[in-house]
Design an enzyme around this catalytic site. Structure first.
Site, PDB file in Angstrom:
ATOM      1  N   PRO A   1     -18.990  27.477 -51.052  1.00 48.24           N
ATOM      2  CA  PRO A   1     -18.115  27.966 -49.976  1.00 48.24           C
ATOM      3  C   PRO A   1     -18.930  28.322 -48.731  1.00 48.24           C
ATOM      4  O   PRO A   1     -19.951  29.008 -48.834  1.00 48.24           O
ATOM      5  CB  PRO A   1     -17.465  29.214 -50.586  1.00 48.24           C
ATOM      6  CG  PRO A   1     -17.578  29.007 -52.065  1.00 48.24           C
ATOM      7  CD  PRO A   1     -18.868  28.286 -52.276  1.00 48.24           C
TER       8      PRO A   1
ATOM      9  N   TYR B   1     -18.561  41.824 -50.217  1.00 46.72           N
ATOM     10  CA  TYR B   1     -17.119  41.869 -50.042  1.00 46.72           C
ATOM     11  C   TYR B   1     -16.487  42.757 -51.110  1.00 46.72           C
ATOM     12  O   TYR B   1     -17.195  43.392 -51.899  1.00 46.72           O
ATOM     13  CB  TYR B   1     -16.552  40.450 -49.997  1.00 46.72           C
ATOM     14  CG  TYR B   1     -17.106  39.675 -48.814  1.00 46.72           C
ATOM     15  CD1 TYR B   1     -16.913  40.143 -47.509  1.00 46.72           C
ATOM     16  CD2 TYR B   1     -17.869  38.528 -48.982  1.00 46.72           C
ATOM     17  CE1 TYR B   1     -17.447  39.472 -46.419  1.00 46.72           C
ATOM     18  CE2 TYR B   1     -18.405  37.851 -47.894  1.00 46.72           C
ATOM     19  CZ  TYR B   1     -18.189  38.335 -46.614  1.00 46.72           C
ATOM     20  OH  TYR B   1     -18.724  37.681 -45.530  1.00 46.72           O
TER      21      TYR B   1
ATOM     22  N   LEU C   1     -31.476  28.587 -49.901  1.00 48.11           N
ATOM     23  CA  LEU C   1     -32.366  27.820 -49.033  1.00 48.11           C
ATOM     24  C   LEU C   1     -32.926  26.594 -49.740  1.00 48.11           C
ATOM     25  O   LEU C   1     -34.127  26.290 -49.649  1.00 48.11           O
ATOM     26  CB  LEU C   1     -33.505  28.708 -48.510  1.00 48.11           C
ATOM     27  CG  LEU C   1     -33.105  29.873 -47.598  1.00 48.11           C
ATOM     28  CD1 LEU C   1     -34.341  30.601 -47.099  1.00 48.11           C
ATOM     29  CD2 LEU C   1     -32.265  29.404 -46.415  1.00 48.11           C
TER      30      LEU C   1
ATOM     31  N   GLY D   1     -25.883  24.490 -49.358  1.00 48.08           N
ATOM     32  CA  GLY D   1     -24.919  24.923 -48.357  1.00 48.08           C
ATOM     33  C   GLY D   1     -25.263  24.481 -46.951  1.00 48.08           C
ATOM     34  O   GLY D   1     -24.752  23.482 -46.443  1.00 48.08           O
TER      35      GLY D   1
END
Length: 365
Positions: free
Chosen positions: A23, A182, A301, A323
């Site tokens: 995501p 979150y 990374l 990502g």
């Protein structure tokens, strides 16, 4: 043979390879609805050759968004917009499709990064944020409202309702966001959860609400849909959430029917001190993998194909998430296949793009 490009059985889902597009927030929705940008962005990634594509953090209610422009799945309108997006991705892509269900908690109501990322005022589409305890993200952020038990009940049901919609949409996989500072991560960490009721205090009490959310979602998701979770294995702050606690959390999730765990880290506080280097989170993935039997997604990374191959071949992770490397080059799996002597599925229109003498692309079957 490349391990990275070998098939992998994830619950009921057979992946073509072990490359995951994780995501990545796009801040481009309109009142929670997927936009033209999502069709462009995810269209490229769905046909990238990756085995699995997980859509960005998708809020389970409007208050759970990170920004006023986050993707959502809380209404018929947001569901219909995602349905239209998925039709395009299925028609032209080869990746299995997942969605990440999320609530931002105290890190909500912010402007997109390119607008500074600060808290959004009411006139900018902002709203009052909530959290386990009235502790702000930083000195410049608003003090969140402490969630009551009835508030928590509603949020738990919002996760369940969003899961029902995701199942109805036909997603292959659902991931619960319990990372990056979150809401569910806020409950887990003693740095953000100082409640004195049954939802705070001991590690077991701090895990109770996130586990109850997982259970509520689990009841809505059939075995034909893979249900997993993303975690931050550590806060990178002394006295915060750590690998030992996350290992216990992983075992509790597995006992409740979690099918995989996506291991990231950090995000809870600007005080974090992270030693950044290529693959810096892979040791965390390896630690969690040794603590449970679930497949583990490693990330951090990872832009070099040989590093991704090593992560899988050495047993640090079962799958590897790429990502920002995929945002920089949506054909990263092509590059990896060329370097590792493998091949990937590509759209018919791109098959002739392969340089002379190479055979890294193949048609979908």
């Amino acid at each position: 043979m490349s391990r990275l490009f070998s098939p992998f059985q994830l619950g009921s889902l057979t992946l073509r390879n072990r490359i995951v597009v994780p995501p990545m927030d796009q801040y481009s929705a309109v009142e929670g609805r997927a936009s033209d940008w999502h069709r462009i962005h995810y269209g490229a990634l769905a046909g990238s050759g990756a085995g699995l594509l997980i859509l960005e953090a998708t809020a389970v209610n409007p208050q759970g968004r990170i920004s006023p422009f986050d993707l959502g799945l809380w209404s018929d309108d947001t569901e219909e917009a995602l349905h239209a997006l998925l039709e395009v991705l299925r028609a032209h892509g080869s990746a299995a499709l997942g969605v990440q269900l999320a609530h931002a908690g105290r890190k909500g109501s912010t402007l997109p990064p390119w607008q500074g990322g600060k808290s959004a005022a009411a006139g900018e589409g902002g709203w009052p944020v909530v959290a386990p305890s009235p502790l702000p993200w930083d000195e410049e952020s608003p003090v969140p409202l402490e969630l009551s038990e009835s508030d928590m009940d509603r949020i738990r049901e919002d996760f369940a309702a969003a899961a029902r919609r995701a199942v109805r949409l036909g997603f292959d996989l659902i991931e619960i966001h319990s990372a990056h500072g979150y809401l569910l991560h806020q409950f887990l960490s003693p740095l953000s959860n100082v409640r004195e009721d049954r939802w705070g205090g001991s590690p077991e009490a701090r895990m109770a609400f996130p586990l109850s959310v997982f259970e509520a979602v689990r009841r809505e998701v059939p075995d034909s849909v893979v249900l997993g979770i993303r975690v931050s294995a550590t806060d990178w702050i002394p006295g915060g959430w750590d690998v030992a606690s996350c290992s216990v959390y992983a075992r509790e999730l597995e006992a409740r029917g979690c099918r995989y765990i996506h291991v990231s880290s950090g995000g809870l506080s600007p005080k974090q001190d992270i030693p950044l280097y290529p693959g810096y989170q892979l040791p965390l993935a390896a630690s969690i993998r040794s603590a449970c039997s679930m497949p583990v997604v490693g990330v951090g990374l990872i832009t070099d194909p040989e590093l991704a191959e090593h992560a899988v071949a050495s047993g640090q992770a079962d799958l590897v998430a790429v990502g920002r490397g995929m945002m920089f080059n949506s054909h990263w799996p092509w590059l990896a296949a060329a370097r590792l002597g493998a091949s990937v599925v590509a759209p018919d229109q791109y098959l002739r793009a392969v340089p002379h003498g190479m055979s890294i692309l193949e048609r979908a079957r």
